[in-house]
Design an enzyme around this catalytic site. Structure first.
Site, PDB file in Angstrom:
ATOM      1  N   ASN A   7       0.870  -1.177   0.000  1.00 11.54           N
ATOM      2  CA  ASN A   7       0.000   0.000   0.000  1.00 11.54           C
ATOM      3  C   ASN A   7       0.907   1.227   0.000  1.00 11.54           C
ATOM      4  O   ASN A   7       1.493   1.581   1.028  1.00 11.54           O
ATOM      5  CB  ASN A   7      -0.871  -0.055   1.261  1.00 11.54           C
ATOM      6  CG  ASN A   7      -1.857   1.083   1.325  1.00 11.54           C
ATOM      7  OD1 ASN A   7      -1.815   2.006   0.510  1.00 11.54           O
ATOM      8  ND2 ASN A   7      -2.745   1.030   2.299  1.00 11.54           N
ATOM      9  N   LYS A  14       3.439   0.804   2.919  1.00 14.75           N
ATOM     10  CA  LYS A  14       3.108  -0.218   3.921  1.00 14.75           C
ATOM     11  C   LYS A  14       3.136  -1.572   3.238  1.00 14.75           C
ATOM     12  O   LYS A  14       2.758  -1.685   2.067  1.00 14.75           O
ATOM     13  CB  LYS A  14       1.674  -0.004   4.441  1.00 14.75           C
ATOM     14  CG  LYS A  14       1.546   1.107   5.446  1.00 14.75           C
ATOM     15  CD  LYS A  14       0.160   1.008   6.091  1.00 14.75           C
ATOM     16  CE  LYS A  14      -0.343   2.395   6.370  1.00 14.75           C
ATOM     17  NZ  LYS A  14      -1.752   2.532   6.546  1.00 14.75           N
ATOM     18  N   ARG A  88      -2.375  -1.880  -3.719  1.00 13.04           N
ATOM     19  CA  ARG A  88      -3.607  -1.122  -3.534  1.00 13.04           C
ATOM     20  C   ARG A  88      -3.598   0.098  -4.471  1.00 13.04           C
ATOM     21  O   ARG A  88      -2.598   0.803  -4.577  1.00 13.04           O
ATOM     22  CB  ARG A  88      -3.683  -0.622  -2.097  1.00 13.04           C
ATOM     23  CG  ARG A  88      -4.897   0.215  -1.862  1.00 13.04           C
ATOM     24  CD  ARG A  88      -4.737   1.042  -0.629  1.00 13.04           C
ATOM     25  NE  ARG A  88      -5.971   1.780  -0.406  1.00 13.04           N
ATOM     26  CZ  ARG A  88      -6.046   2.818   0.396  1.00 13.04           C
ATOM     27  NH1 ARG A  88      -4.975   3.248   1.026  1.00 13.04           N
ATOM     28  NH2 ARG A  88      -7.176   3.445   0.555  1.00 13.04           N
ATOM     29  N   HIS A 177     -12.538   2.936   0.016  1.00 12.30           N
ATOM     30  CA  HIS A 177     -12.514   1.940   1.104  1.00 12.30           C
ATOM     31  C   HIS A 177     -13.252   0.660   0.711  1.00 12.30           C
ATOM     32  O   HIS A 177     -13.705  -0.088   1.583  1.00 12.30           O
ATOM     33  CB  HIS A 177     -13.180   2.481   2.389  1.00 12.30           C
ATOM     34  CG  HIS A 177     -12.470   3.628   3.018  1.00 12.30           C
ATOM     35  ND1 HIS A 177     -13.127   4.688   3.587  1.00 12.30           N
ATOM     36  CD2 HIS A 177     -11.147   3.878   3.171  1.00 12.30           C
ATOM     37  CE1 HIS A 177     -12.249   5.556   4.065  1.00 12.30           C
ATOM     38  NE2 HIS A 177     -11.040   5.086   3.825  1.00 12.30           N
ATOM     39  N   HIS A 205     -16.699   2.503   8.013  1.00 10.41           N
ATOM     40  CA  HIS A 205     -15.233   2.503   8.094  1.00 10.41           C
ATOM     41  C   HIS A 205     -14.831   3.904   8.554  1.00 10.41           C
ATOM     42  O   HIS A 205     -14.843   4.863   7.772  1.00 10.41           O
ATOM     43  CB  HIS A 205     -14.640   2.184   6.714  1.00 10.41           C
ATOM     44  CG  HIS A 205     -13.143   2.261   6.674  1.00 10.41           C
ATOM     45  ND1 HIS A 205     -12.334   1.165   6.494  1.00 10.41           N
ATOM     46  CD2 HIS A 205     -12.297   3.309   6.791  1.00 10.41           C
ATOM     47  CE1 HIS A 205     -11.076   1.537   6.510  1.00 10.41           C
ATOM     48  NE2 HIS A 205     -11.026   2.845   6.688  1.00 10.41           N
ATOM     49  N   GLY A 207     -11.995   5.979  10.091  1.00  8.54           N
ATOM     50  CA  GLY A 207     -10.614   6.229  10.496  1.00  8.54           C
ATOM     51  C   GLY A 207     -10.309   7.681  10.187  1.00  8.54           C
ATOM     52  O   GLY A 207     -11.221   8.507  10.163  1.00  8.54           O
ATOM     53  N   ARG A 238     -10.620  16.158   6.162  1.00 12.75           N
ATOM     54  CA  ARG A 238     -11.453  16.451   4.980  1.00 12.75           C
ATOM     55  C   ARG A 238     -12.853  16.884   5.396  1.00 12.75           C
ATOM     56  O   ARG A 238     -13.418  16.331   6.339  1.00 12.75           O
ATOM     57  CB  ARG A 238     -11.552  15.222   4.087  1.00 12.75           C
ATOM     58  CG  ARG A 238     -10.218  14.757   3.582  1.00 12.75           C
ATOM     59  CD  ARG A 238     -10.343  13.478   2.765  1.00 12.75           C
ATOM     60  NE  ARG A 238      -9.163  12.649   2.973  1.00 12.75           N
ATOM     61  CZ  ARG A 238      -9.147  11.320   2.915  1.00 12.75           C
ATOM     62  NH1 ARG A 238     -10.240  10.665   2.618  1.00 12.75           N
ATOM     63  NH2 ARG A 238      -8.041  10.656   3.129  1.00 12.75           N
ATOM     64  N   ARG A 282      -8.313  11.323  19.201  1.00 14.90           N
ATOM     65  CA  ARG A 282      -7.935  11.240  20.627  1.00 14.90           C
ATOM     66  C   ARG A 282      -7.637  12.625  21.193  1.00 14.90           C
ATOM     67  O   ARG A 282      -8.057  12.960  22.297  1.00 14.90           O
ATOM     68  CB  ARG A 282      -6.702  10.345  20.807  1.00 14.90           C
ATOM     69  CG  ARG A 282      -7.026   8.886  20.670  1.00 14.90           C
ATOM     70  CD  ARG A 282      -5.799   8.048  20.482  1.00 14.90           C
ATOM     71  NE  ARG A 282      -5.180   8.298  19.177  1.00 14.90           N
ATOM     72  CZ  ARG A 282      -4.323   7.495  18.600  1.00 14.90           C
ATOM     73  NH1 ARG A 282      -3.951   6.400  19.202  1.00 14.90           N
ATOM     74  NH2 ARG A 282      -3.810   7.772  17.417  1.00 14.90           N
ATOM     75  N   GLY A 328      -9.751   2.902  12.558  1.00 13.66           N
ATOM     76  CA  GLY A 328      -9.144   3.498  13.764  1.00 13.66           C
ATOM     77  C   GLY A 328     -10.145   3.988  14.794  1.00 13.66           C
ATOM     78  O   GLY A 328     -10.080   3.600  15.967  1.00 13.66           O
ATOM     79  N   GLY A 330     -13.699   3.786  14.577  1.00 18.11           N
ATOM     80  CA  GLY A 330     -14.796   2.828  14.745  1.00 18.11           C
ATOM     81  C   GLY A 330     -14.420   1.654  15.646  1.00 18.11           C
ATOM     82  O   GLY A 330     -15.239   1.165  16.418  1.00 18.11           O
ATOM     83  N   ASN A 332     -11.824   1.731  17.905  1.00 17.45           N
ATOM     84  CA  ASN A 332     -11.156   2.096  19.174  1.00 17.45           C
ATOM     85  C   ASN A 332     -11.810   3.192  19.988  1.00 17.45           C
ATOM     86  O   ASN A 332     -11.316   3.508  21.070  1.00 17.45           O
ATOM     87  CB  ASN A 332      -9.715   2.532  18.881  1.00 17.45           C
ATOM     88  CG  ASN A 332      -8.892   1.409  18.308  1.00 17.45           C
ATOM     89  OD1 ASN A 332      -8.736   0.387  18.955  1.00 17.45           O
ATOM     90  ND2 ASN A 332      -8.410   1.579  17.093  1.00 17.45           N
ATOM     91  N   GLU A 383      -7.614  -4.647   5.294  1.00 18.63           N
ATOM     92  CA  GLU A 383      -7.539  -4.406   3.849  1.00 18.63           C
ATOM     93  C   GLU A 383      -6.375  -5.168   3.221  1.00 18.63           C
ATOM     94  O   GLU A 383      -6.467  -5.647   2.098  1.00 18.63           O
ATOM     95  CB  GLU A 383      -7.387  -2.897   3.590  1.00 18.63           C
ATOM     96  CG  GLU A 383      -8.645  -2.126   3.934  1.00 18.63           C
ATOM     97  CD  GLU A 383      -8.412  -0.629   4.089  1.00 18.63           C
ATOM     98  OE1 GLU A 383      -7.846  -0.231   5.128  1.00 18.63           O
ATOM     99  OE2 GLU A 383      -8.797   0.128   3.193  1.00 18.63           O
TER     100      GLU A 383
HETATM  101  P1  AMP Z   1      -7.010   4.930  10.691  1.00 19.75           P
HETATM  102  O1  AMP Z   1      -6.977   5.946   9.586  1.00 19.75           O
HETATM  103  O2  AMP Z   1      -7.993   3.832  10.449  1.00 19.75           O
HETATM  104  O3  AMP Z   1      -5.657   4.432  11.087  1.00 19.75           O
HETATM  105  O4  AMP Z   1      -7.574   5.715  11.986  1.00 19.75           O
HETATM  106  C1  AMP Z   1      -6.906   6.806  12.540  1.00 19.75           C
HETATM  107  C2  AMP Z   1      -7.839   7.460  13.557  1.00 19.75           C
HETATM  108  O5  AMP Z   1      -8.154   6.500  14.576  1.00 19.75           O
HETATM  109  C3  AMP Z   1      -7.236   8.673  14.271  1.00 19.75           C
HETATM  110  O6  AMP Z   1      -8.171   9.742  14.280  1.00 19.75           O
HETATM  111  C4  AMP Z   1      -7.024   8.177  15.663  1.00 19.75           C
HETATM  112  O7  AMP Z   1      -7.224   9.191  16.597  1.00 19.75           O
HETATM  113  C5  AMP Z   1      -8.132   7.150  15.818  1.00 19.75           C
HETATM  114  N1  AMP Z   1      -7.835   6.276  16.947  1.00 19.75           N
HETATM  115  C6  AMP Z   1      -6.876   5.326  17.025  1.00 19.75           C
HETATM  116  N2  AMP Z   1      -6.876   4.787  18.270  1.00 19.75           N
HETATM  117  C7  AMP Z   1      -7.850   5.430  18.974  1.00 19.75           C
HETATM  118  C8  AMP Z   1      -8.359   5.343  20.306  1.00 19.75           C
HETATM  119  N3  AMP Z   1      -7.839   4.482  21.172  1.00 19.75           N
HETATM  120  N4  AMP Z   1      -9.372   6.159  20.678  1.00 19.75           N
HETATM  121  C9  AMP Z   1      -9.899   7.036  19.812  1.00 19.75           C
HETATM  122  N5  AMP Z   1      -9.479   7.160  18.539  1.00 19.75           N
HETATM  123  C10 AMP Z   1      -8.468   6.373  18.122  1.00 19.75           C
END
Ligand code: AMP
Length: 403
Positions: A7, A14, A88, A177, A205, A207, A238, A282, A328, A330, A332, A383
């Site tokens: 990716n 990655k 990807r 996605h 999805h 993140g 965005r 976070r 990320g 969804g 966490n 993915e």
């Molecule tokens: P991704 O693009 O799927 O890697 O997701 C990144 C997003 O996931 C970022 O906004 C991070 O803040 C969020 N994220 C990762 N871990 C946590 C967590 N423990 N609590 C809240 N948001 C998280």
């Protein structure tokens, strides 16, 4: 059989090496800050993480270094142990309804789509070409983020602009996605729906990039991302969908160029823009706990934009059997999930176990109680595994072709 999934971003790469068809991960990692002064190479293997700081001038250099490292660590004996690579690609336009072997023709087609995703398709294509130069006989495939959404009907993917212009410039909703939404649908089929043939799924999805997808019987029928990954729900940086005249007024009132406005909506909006703090959910949550007004409204906006699309798709599907949270945020963020569910619970009779929700991070979990009319799950997405699976399947098809 070893398959590598790749990716590539403009300055990152990655990778994950799989043993297929079982899908066992041998190792994974990433190169960051490619073509910048100091790069980083991270390799994760057997639960350990090694990090090297060095200059990584190009994607080709990174790939060569990766292969040499795999040999020096005795993960492979020779380059030829790797039987296929899956790359990807964000934009497959209307040209690719499924993953495709890399050939002169498919490379030219991916290149022709660069205007529709300049930040993504170009580095992805360059990376595949660099891999070909190192391993000219390796079987390689493109796996597109858009393919899964090619099942959408015209009335779901068209924008209401003059039809001739839309056709001339291929301006339509392609979604993104797709690899993740398709993976989530497969897990729902295997673990939740099981033998039931027909099902309605709303896949979230969420993140730093985020999209929501309405899936009926395994097929994408509508999705939030649009022509590019800028559309749909609000994201980390965005804006997502909004009145298109905001674009016009930003240019006019701030004296911005077309390009600068596009960058502003892509890189400085969303959670980062509204919170005026950070694109990381976070950080925004932390600031919200301190009573920061912008953080509070940024999170509220984020939740409402998500709930709007879930509602829209609930209507579009005529109900839903399952809602899935992934990626990320969804996976966490219990806060995000609780707020989204709370904002929809009255309308759709949703109910989740709040204590279980609080404890659930990055693991497969059913959050809904028996009272809930819709099952609600957290499912970690994968993915890279989907990319490896497609590469494996196309490799098998090629092997079985009459010679
Ligand atoms: P991704 O693009 O799927 O890697 O997701 C990144 C997003 O996931 C970022 O906004 C991070 O803040 C969020 N994220 C990762 N871990 C946590 C967590 N423990 N609590 C809240 N948001 C998280």
């Amino acid at each position: 059989m070893l398959i590598i999934s790749i990716n590539a971003g403009s300055s990152s790469l990655k990778f994950k090496l799989y043993n297929m068809p079982r899908g066992t991960v041998i190792c994974g990692g990433l190169f960051e800050r490619i073509d910048l002064e100091s790069g980083i190479f991270t390799l994760k293997i057997n639960g350990t993480k090694e990090e090297k700081h060095l200059q990584v001038p190009s994607h080709g250099f990174a790939l060569q270094m990766l292969l040499d490292t795999l040999i020096s660590k005795k993960i492979i004996k020779s380059y030829h142990d790797i039987k296929a690579a899956g790359h990807r690609v964000v934009q497959g336009g209307s040209l690719f309804k499924r993953s495709a072997p890399i050939t002169t023709t498919s490379k030219a087609q991916v290149a022709s789509l660069i205007p529709l995703a300049p930040l993504h398709n170009e580095p992805e294509l360059n990376c595949a070409t660099a891999f070909e130069a190192i391993l000219p006989n390796l079987f390689q495939v493109f796996v597109f983020d858009t393919s899964f959404h090619q099942t959408m009907e015209e009335a779901d993917y068209l924008f209401p602009i003059p039809y001739d212009l839309a056709m001339k410039h291929q301006l339509r909703r392609y979604g993104a996605h797709g690899t993740s939404h398709q993976y989530l649908a497969k897990i729902v089929e295997q673990k939740i729906i099981r033998n039931k043939k027909s099902y309605k799924l709303i896949s979230c999805h969420i993140g730093s990039g985020a999209s929501i997808c309405a899936i009926k019987d395994g097929k994408s029928i509508a999705t939030s991302m649009g022509l590019t990954p800028l559309g749909g729900i609000m994201m980390g940086t965005r804006s997502g969908d909004m009145d298109p005249s905001v674009y016009y007024y930003l240019q006019k009132l701030e004296g911005l160029t077309n390009e600068a406005t596009f960058q502003l909506l892509n890189r400085k909006s969303g959670l980062a823009g509204v919170s005026m703090l950070s694109s990381d959910s976070r950080d925004v949550l932390e600031a919200e706990a301190r009573g920061d007004k912008n953080a509070i409204i940024a999170d509220e906006l984020f939740v409402r934009r998500s709930a709007d699309f879930i509602s829209q798709y609930y209507g579009r599907l005529g109900g839903a059997d399952v809602i899935v949270f992934s990626a990320g945020i969804g996976e966490n963020s219990p806060e995000y999930r609780e707020r989204v569910v709370r904002s929809l619970e009255e309308a759709y009779k949703l109910d989740i176990d709040l204590e279980l929700n609080k404890k659930t991070r990055g693991t497969f979990m059913k959050l809904s109680t028996p009272k809930s009319k819709v099952k609600i799950y957290v499912i970690p997405t994968d993915e890279e595994l989907m990319i490896a699976k497609d590469a494996y399947q196309l490799y098998q098809e090629q092997q079985n072709e009459p010679k």
